[in-house]
Design a protein around this motif. Sequence first.
Motif, mmCIF file in Angstrom:
data_model
loop_
_atom_site.group_PDB
_atom_site.id
_atom_site.type_symbol
_atom_site.label_atom_id
_atom_site.label_comp_id
_atom_site.label_asym_id
_atom_site.label_seq_id
_atom_site.Cartn_x
_atom_site.Cartn_y
_atom_site.Cartn_z
ATOM 1 N N PHE A 81 0.834 -1.219 0.000
ATOM 2 C CA PHE A 81 0.000 0.000 0.000
ATOM 3 C C PHE A 81 0.864 1.262 0.000
ATOM 4 O O PHE A 81 0.623 2.199 -0.767
ATOM 5 N N PHE A 82 1.873 1.280 0.873
ATOM 6 C CA PHE A 82 2.709 2.481 0.977
ATOM 7 C C PHE A 82 3.550 2.697 -0.278
ATOM 8 O O PHE A 82 3.765 3.838 -0.700
ATOM 9 N N LEU A 83 4.013 1.621 -0.887
ATOM 10 C CA LEU A 83 4.782 1.763 -2.133
ATOM 11 C C LEU A 83 3.903 2.323 -3.249
ATOM 12 O O LEU A 83 4.340 3.178 -4.041
ATOM 13 N N GLU A 84 2.646 1.859 -3.320
ATOM 14 C CA GLU A 84 1.712 2.388 -4.322
ATOM 15 C C GLU A 84 1.394 3.852 -4.038
ATOM 16 O O GLU A 84 1.287 4.674 -4.957
ATOM 17 N N THR A 85 1.241 4.192 -2.753
ATOM 18 C CA THR A 85 0.935 5.572 -2.365
ATOM 19 C C THR A 85 2.060 6.513 -2.780
ATOM 20 O O THR A 85 1.822 7.614 -3.296
ATOM 21 N N LYS A 86 3.296 6.072 -2.569
ATOM 22 C CA LYS A 86 4.456 6.901 -2.919
ATOM 23 C C LYS A 86 4.447 7.252 -4.413
ATOM 24 O O LYS A 86 4.764 8.385 -4.810
ATOM 25 N N ASP A 87 4.067 6.279 -5.239
ATOM 26 C CA ASP A 87 4.043 6.504 -6.691
ATOM 27 C C ASP A 87 2.961 7.501 -7.099
ATOM 28 O O ASP A 87 3.063 8.123 -8.166
ATOM 29 N N LYS A 88 1.923 7.656 -6.264
ATOM 30 C CA LYS A 88 0.800 8.535 -6.626
ATOM 31 C C LYS A 88 0.961 9.962 -6.098
ATOM 32 O O LYS A 88 0.206 10.853 -6.487
#
Length: 928
Positions: A424-431
């Motif tokens: 979740f946090f890795l996806e959030t960073k990309d957004k």
Amino acid sequence: MYDHIIIKGARHHNLKNIDLLIPKNKLVVITGPSGSGKSSLAFDTIYAEGQRRYVESLSSYARQFLGVMEKPEVDVIEGLSPAIAIDQKTTSKNPRSTVGTVTEIYDYMRVLWANVGKPHCPECGRLLEGLSAHEILDNVYENLEGKKITILAPLVRGKKGEFKELFRELDKKGFSRVKVDGRYMRIVEVPPLEKNKKHDIDLVIDRLTLEKEERARVLTAIERAFEYSKGLVKIEDAESGREWIFSQSRTCPDHNFSIPELTPRLFSFNSPYGACPTCKGLGVKWEVNLKLLVDENKPAVDAFRITQSGFFEYLRFPIFNLLKRLGYDPRTTFADLPQSVKELLLYGGNVLKAEFEGIVPHLERRFLEEDSEKLREEIGQYIREKPCPACNGSRLRPEALAVLVNGKNIYQVCSMPISQAIQFFLETKDKLTGKDYIVGERLIKEITDRLGFLKKVGLDYLNLARSATTLSGGEMQRIRLATQIGSKLTGVLYVLDEPSIGLHPRDTHKLIETLKDLRDLGNTVIVVEHDPETILSADWIIDLGPGAGKNGGYVVAQGTPKEIMEDQNSLTGKYLSGRLSIPVPEKRREPGKKWIKIFGARKHNLKGIDVKIPVGLFVCITGVSGSGKSTLIYDILWEYARGLFYGANVDVEGVDRIEGLEHFDHVINVDQSPIGRTPRSNPATYTKLFDHIRNLFAQTPEAKARGYAPGRFSFNVPGGRCEACEGDGVIKVEMHFLPPVYVTCEVCKGTRYNKETLEIRYKGKNIAEVLDMTVDEAYEFFYHHPPIRRKLEVLRDVGLGYIKLGQPATTLSGGEAQRIKLARELSKKETGRTLYLLDEPTTGLHMDDVKKLIQVLQRLVDRGNTVVVIEHNLDVIKCADWIIDLGPEGGDRGGYIVAEGTPEDIMKNESSYTGKYLRDYLNRTCKV
């Protein structure tokens, strides 16, 4: 600069004046039979001396709060670094602690949500980007047109300080009235306010009736309120007193939902500012379970089971009187009473102009207010913990849960398994973009790094919202280990106590890599360990022994794993090299027609599974950590059996039905909970061994001459005990904000008895000296007394020959407490129709002691009993008759039956992690 820790003359407890050179900046494993002195060397000598030196380096002012730390019994320790102990006895008892708070990951998450989070209305999902003065004007007219209102500017909310200057300034600007702590008053008449008290101060901008022609005036007042309150305006309905707060930044115009300023404390459930107001941030509410409390088939006056307790017998009288006043016979069956009368008895109400509190509210109030632990325990049998109805267990107020990052609120992310949270946090960073990326990128890196450390130590099945009180000792130890890696300290001496406990073999290598990472940072890592894989991965091994208790305390061998395996004197080396091993049974018992059948097990992460356990066999429940083993055996099977066999007040949820328990006349739970919570409890009293010893002392000529009965030799009753410490041998010192400390009694010097009692001797020993014996010593001493010898023999059989008879329960590990319980059950007469449930009984046992334990368990099954063991130890698993393997993973991805059958069946199953590691282990050790 020392490159070794130099120890000379270590003789703490059973250490035999040993000298050691321990290499620094290495992974060092201390091993040896249970009771050989491993913990005495690692914790009571090395770590204790490191702590003592740290305390001595503090100022005299600081030391007065910490007290004097005794020097370990050792001549010289040189080359010692600052020491940190990561043991299993530091599990949190604070219901506010969670995995997230213990690891400090939640602190980073609070900062992230406060800076990057986007507030949304929980009703309509609208993004709260703020309202203009015109939008607020339209909203006010829509809801309050025609009414008299007051327009206020919130000035000070919860701040402290000097207020005279504030009021003087407002007076100069032409304002005349303020609202202080809910009261309107003229500015010039406001009395002096307490500097150190929190106050709410609102400035009255205007008061008027909301007519159409006043729109321009209201708009001006709103804009003026913004100037004085940093974008806030409060509208009060003068008739009802109801208030609306609008913000230029975060308010839903449709549902009047406002979000306060986004700060980290808004997301803290340990702060009144962020905590759910209903449960105060605990996430749970305690309520009475009516199924447990009421027996509907009994007369109404006796229907409440708690009235059978002497503590709550008084409740029968108000119940009796109430029924009489209502015209009902108190002997009427509760089920036959009208629903309205039942509700009145349960929840209270007004009866003939008199108020009746109701049994349920009365018990809930007593449970929360009562100081007596016994009364709370009595009520606790009927109280069940339920998620808070207001926050659904999230612990946070609605405003905090309305703030989303990447579409999720902070609790939703905390509820994810750690492996899922990382994603979740890795996806959030990309957004993230712009300012959000600049702020969030560093925070997310810190969070994912720490989550990654938890995953590396095999805890990816946990979630950050998990209460720390529900963690096992091994889980908490690995959490603290992951936290230490995150701190990136160097030059530190870490001392660990069996960190592999509770780990499936699949995850052991992750733990080993973590220990090596800690070493590679420039630290010395000393591990007390029995796990073969961990021992073989060490840079240096210290093998203590050769036996336990007085037969231990020597350095049998030390060196690299290869050197230890080649050493003919090392018992550990013989097992590591395969010269000694635990044999696989030549023939396994086969299931018969009798089975325990569990239908629809769906508690926690179990996926509605049906489980069949064969009766009369040695059964192992296996699977990776978090796969549902304890839930199945303890939360479902044991709880159900406890109610069935012992009439315990249990209401088992998460299962359809259980069949097959009619094949047993006893169910024994041998878990790792303490045998007692105070120093009064010890192995001798718990196993009833002490009753025989006291009788023996009472039979001595001297005791008879003085008229001493067996009770004279009890430290639990007045007479023979030391009254200064009331037979504890120690004085309990309460420490504010810290756990209590136990100090040796100065009167009896820890013997527990008075001088007269200690004058009575049996074979030259007084009662205190007998309690100070190890089980092995006592076995020889009481060899010619069969009742005592039999109980001591069982304690030796389960690998506890080294513990002292009077060793306080507070000093026993979970594994030791479990084996004492097992010994107590084994020493009883049994019918051969008993179901034994055990939770990792190999905890703290050397390979040679595991061999003895397996023999004891096999002996139980040979007599017709059924033994069900939750276990990760491959030696135990290979000796089982039947295996039920849960998984395939932990947490949400667990809870299924992966494989079941004999060990040979499990090894053939390609889906089973247990089968794979069992196959590899047997190929390596037994060449099967």
